[in-house]
Design a protein around this motif. Structure first.
Motif, PDB file in Angstrom:
ATOM      1  N   LYS A 183       0.800  -1.231   0.000  1.00 24.14           N
ATOM      2  CA  LYS A 183       0.000   0.000   0.000  1.00 24.14           C
ATOM      3  C   LYS A 183       0.834   1.283   0.000  1.00 24.14           C
ATOM      4  O   LYS A 183       0.276   2.388   0.046  1.00 24.14           O
ATOM      5  N   LYS A 184       2.150   1.159  -0.092  1.00 24.91           N
ATOM      6  CA  LYS A 184       3.017   2.332  -0.152  1.00 24.91           C
ATOM      7  C   LYS A 184       3.429   2.576  -1.601  1.00 24.91           C
ATOM      8  O   LYS A 184       3.818   1.638  -2.308  1.00 24.91           O
ATOM      9  N   ILE A 185       3.354   3.824  -2.048  1.00 25.67           N
ATOM     10  CA  ILE A 185       3.784   4.151  -3.406  1.00 25.67           C
ATOM     11  C   ILE A 185       5.306   4.120  -3.484  1.00 25.67           C
ATOM     12  O   ILE A 185       5.989   4.862  -2.779  1.00 25.67           O
ATOM     13  N   VAL A 186       5.832   3.253  -4.346  1.00 24.50           N
ATOM     14  CA  VAL A 186       7.289   3.093  -4.462  1.00 24.50           C
ATOM     15  C   VAL A 186       7.799   3.420  -5.863  1.00 24.50           C
ATOM     16  O   VAL A 186       9.003   3.359  -6.117  1.00 24.50           O
ATOM     17  N   GLY A 187       6.881   3.764  -6.775  1.00 24.41           N
ATOM     18  CA  GLY A 187       7.308   4.106  -8.128  1.00 24.41           C
ATOM     19  C   GLY A 187       6.237   4.885  -8.857  1.00 24.41           C
ATOM     20  O   GLY A 187       5.043   4.787  -8.534  1.00 24.41           O
ATOM     21  N   THR A 188       6.653   5.699  -9.835  1.00 25.82           N
ATOM     22  CA  THR A 188       5.702   6.495 -10.610  1.00 25.82           C
ATOM     23  C   THR A 188       6.096   6.471 -12.090  1.00 25.82           C
ATOM     24  O   THR A 188       7.257   6.226 -12.439  1.00 25.82           O
ATOM     25  N   ILE A 189       5.123   6.762 -12.939  1.00 25.25           N
ATOM     26  CA  ILE A 189       5.390   6.914 -14.363  1.00 25.25           C
ATOM     27  C   ILE A 189       4.208   7.649 -14.986  1.00 25.25           C
ATOM     28  O   ILE A 189       3.062   7.490 -14.552  1.00 25.25           O
ATOM     29  N   THR A 190       4.490   8.481 -15.968  1.00 24.89           N
ATOM     30  CA  THR A 190       3.466   9.247 -16.674  1.00 24.89           C
ATOM     31  C   THR A 190       3.639   9.036 -18.173  1.00 24.89           C
ATOM     32  O   THR A 190       4.765   9.001 -18.671  1.00 24.89           O
ATOM     33  N   ILE A 191       2.519   8.918 -18.890  1.00 24.60           N
ATOM     34  CA  ILE A 191       2.578   8.885 -20.348  1.00 24.60           C
ATOM     35  C   ILE A 191       1.709   9.993 -20.932  1.00 24.60           C
ATOM     36  O   ILE A 191       0.666  10.343 -20.375  1.00 24.60           O
ATOM     37  N   MET A 192       2.182  10.567 -21.999  1.00 23.26           N
ATOM     38  CA  MET A 192       1.435  11.566 -22.758  1.00 23.26           C
ATOM     39  C   MET A 192       1.433  11.082 -24.203  1.00 23.26           C
ATOM     40  O   MET A 192       2.489  10.732 -24.729  1.00 23.26           O
ATOM     41  N   TYR A 193       0.278  11.032 -24.835  1.00 24.84           N
ATOM     42  CA  TYR A 193       0.267  10.471 -26.185  1.00 24.84           C
ATOM     43  C   TYR A 193      -0.793  11.108 -27.070  1.00 24.84           C
ATOM     44  O   TYR A 193      -1.724  11.768 -26.614  1.00 24.84           O
ATOM     45  N   GLU A 194      -0.581  10.910 -28.383  1.00 23.03           N
ATOM     46  CA  GLU A 194      -1.575  11.282 -29.378  1.00 23.03           C
ATOM     47  C   GLU A 194      -1.770  10.077 -30.294  1.00 23.03           C
ATOM     48  O   GLU A 194      -1.604   8.942 -29.853  1.00 23.03           O
ATOM     49  N   LYS A 195      -2.069  10.271 -31.565  1.00 19.48           N
ATOM     50  CA  LYS A 195      -2.440   9.165 -32.434  1.00 19.48           C
ATOM     51  C   LYS A 195      -1.308   8.178 -32.704  1.00 19.48           C
ATOM     52  O   LYS A 195      -1.529   6.974 -32.733  1.00 19.48           O
ATOM     53  N   GLU A 196      -0.083   8.663 -32.934  1.00 20.75           N
ATOM     54  CA  GLU A 196       0.969   7.775 -33.395  1.00 20.75           C
ATOM     55  C   GLU A 196       2.175   7.661 -32.477  1.00 20.75           C
ATOM     56  O   GLU A 196       3.037   6.808 -32.679  1.00 20.75           O
ATOM     57  N   ILE A 197       2.250   8.483 -31.455  1.00 24.60           N
ATOM     58  CA  ILE A 197       3.446   8.483 -30.621  1.00 24.60           C
ATOM     59  C   ILE A 197       3.101   8.784 -29.173  1.00 24.60           C
ATOM     60  O   ILE A 197       2.139   9.510 -28.883  1.00 24.60           O
ATOM     61  N   ALA A 198       3.890   8.217 -28.260  1.00 27.19           N
ATOM     62  CA  ALA A 198       3.717   8.476 -26.827  1.00 27.19           C
ATOM     63  C   ALA A 198       5.047   8.921 -26.250  1.00 27.19           C
ATOM     64  O   ALA A 198       6.121   8.595 -26.769  1.00 27.19           O
ATOM     65  N   TYR A 199       4.964   9.654 -25.155  1.00 29.20           N
ATOM     66  CA  TYR A 199       6.153  10.142 -24.470  1.00 29.20           C
ATOM     67  C   TYR A 199       6.051   9.751 -23.002  1.00 29.20           C
ATOM     68  O   TYR A 199       4.978   9.843 -22.407  1.00 29.20           O
ATOM     69  N   ILE A 200       7.161   9.331 -22.419  1.00 21.61           N
ATOM     70  CA  ILE A 200       7.186   8.902 -21.020  1.00 21.61           C
ATOM     71  C   ILE A 200       7.852   9.966 -20.153  1.00 21.61           C
ATOM     72  O   ILE A 200       8.900  10.510 -20.504  1.00 21.61           O
ATOM     73  N   TYR A 201       7.247  10.249 -19.005  1.00 24.42           N
ATOM     74  CA  TYR A 201       7.779  11.209 -18.038  1.00 24.42           C
ATOM     75  C   TYR A 201       7.721  10.612 -16.625  1.00 24.42           C
ATOM     76  O   TYR A 201       7.087   9.577 -16.390  1.00 24.42           O
TER      77      TYR A 201
END
Length: 265
Positions: A183-201
């Motif tokens: 129950k403890k948050i030990v990792g994070t990740i974000t994605i931003m995307y459109e039709k053909e490509i995604a970016y990870i943050y």
């Protein structure tokens, strides 16, 4: 193959749209971004540099410096052209390196093999209750004065961008995920995307839980998610020469290009 300029522009435009008081000005051989709320080089810089030689760059830099200084910003410029990086004397122009990054890409996401972790973790999309604390959660994954971490903490403008990304959604789709252990948050990740490509943050792992496969588990979760929305290409950016670069490359990320941000002293 998606062009370098589209990848670069995708990143900066996605970040710019998080801020209402952010402006974009496209010129013949460069683009200038202004972030009125923060006086740093996060989103106050020139990108999409198309100068082909020293002469063109010198002409463009004079214009960039004049425009940025007139708007009470230091001249800042992102360059990924290797010829310019090796032929221009940036120091003589009053510029110093403020960011030395490598841009990585992974395609064929449908062919991935899920990796197991050394500890059992649960991955879920960020809840509404957790949104208000997401920037603090991410910030805990970056440590100041650490030789291992590529970033010396997060700037105020970056923290604000993370906060706003939880509530603002314009041109791109943004999703945040957290990995939990007991129950403890030990990792994070974000994605931003459109039709053909995604970016990870925002790829972070709690310092007490590193080298247990949490980052890889988060990545594979994201790969699967992207294939569900029909995307087979994902890009991320990290500081060159630090351990995250090695981790990403071990997961099959390939180097697209290197880029250096120079900022006026």
């Amino acid at each position: 193959m998606i062009s370098f300029e589209k990848i670069q522009d995708f990143n900066y435009e996605g970040q710019r749209l998080l801020f209402e008081k952010a402006e974009r000005f496209d010129y013949d051989r460069f683009t200038i971004l202004f972030l009125k709320e923060f006086d740093d080089d996060y989103l106050n810089l020139a990108i999409n540099i198309k100068a082909k030689n020293k002469k063109e760059f010198d002409e463009d830099f004079i214009k960039i410096k004049k425009i940025m200084n007139k708007n009470k910003r230091k001249a800042s410029i992102f360059i990924n052209n290797e010829d310019l990086l090796t032929t221009i004397d940036f120091k003589s122009k009053g510029l110093e390196v403020s960011d030395n990054s490598v841009w990585l890409m992974k395609d064929k996401l449908k062919k991935i093999v899920i990796s197991e972790t050394k500890i059992p973790i649960d991955i879920s999309i960020l809840s509404k209750e957790e949104e208000k604390d997401y920037s603090k959660i991410v910030e805990r994954g970056f440590f100041r004065n650490s030789k291992e971490d590529p970033y010396d903490g997060l700037s105020e403008s970056v923290i604000e961008a993370i906060n706003r990304s939880c509530y603002m959604n314009n041109k791109f789709t943004t999703e945040h995920y957290v990995a939990k252990y007991q129950k403890k948050i030990v990792g994070t990740i974000t994605i931003m995307y459109e039709k053909e490509i995604a970016y990870i943050y925002n790829v972070t792992t709690d310092i007490n839980y590193r080298k247990m496969g949490i980052c890889k588990k988060l990545m594979f979760h994201i790969f699967k998610r992207l294939t569900e929305v029909g995307i087979d290409v994902v890009v991320l950016q990290t500081e060159e020469g630090f351990y995250p670069e090695k981790i990403y490359k071990s997961m099959g990320f390939k180097e697209l290009f290197k880029g250096v941000k120079f900022t006026e002293k």
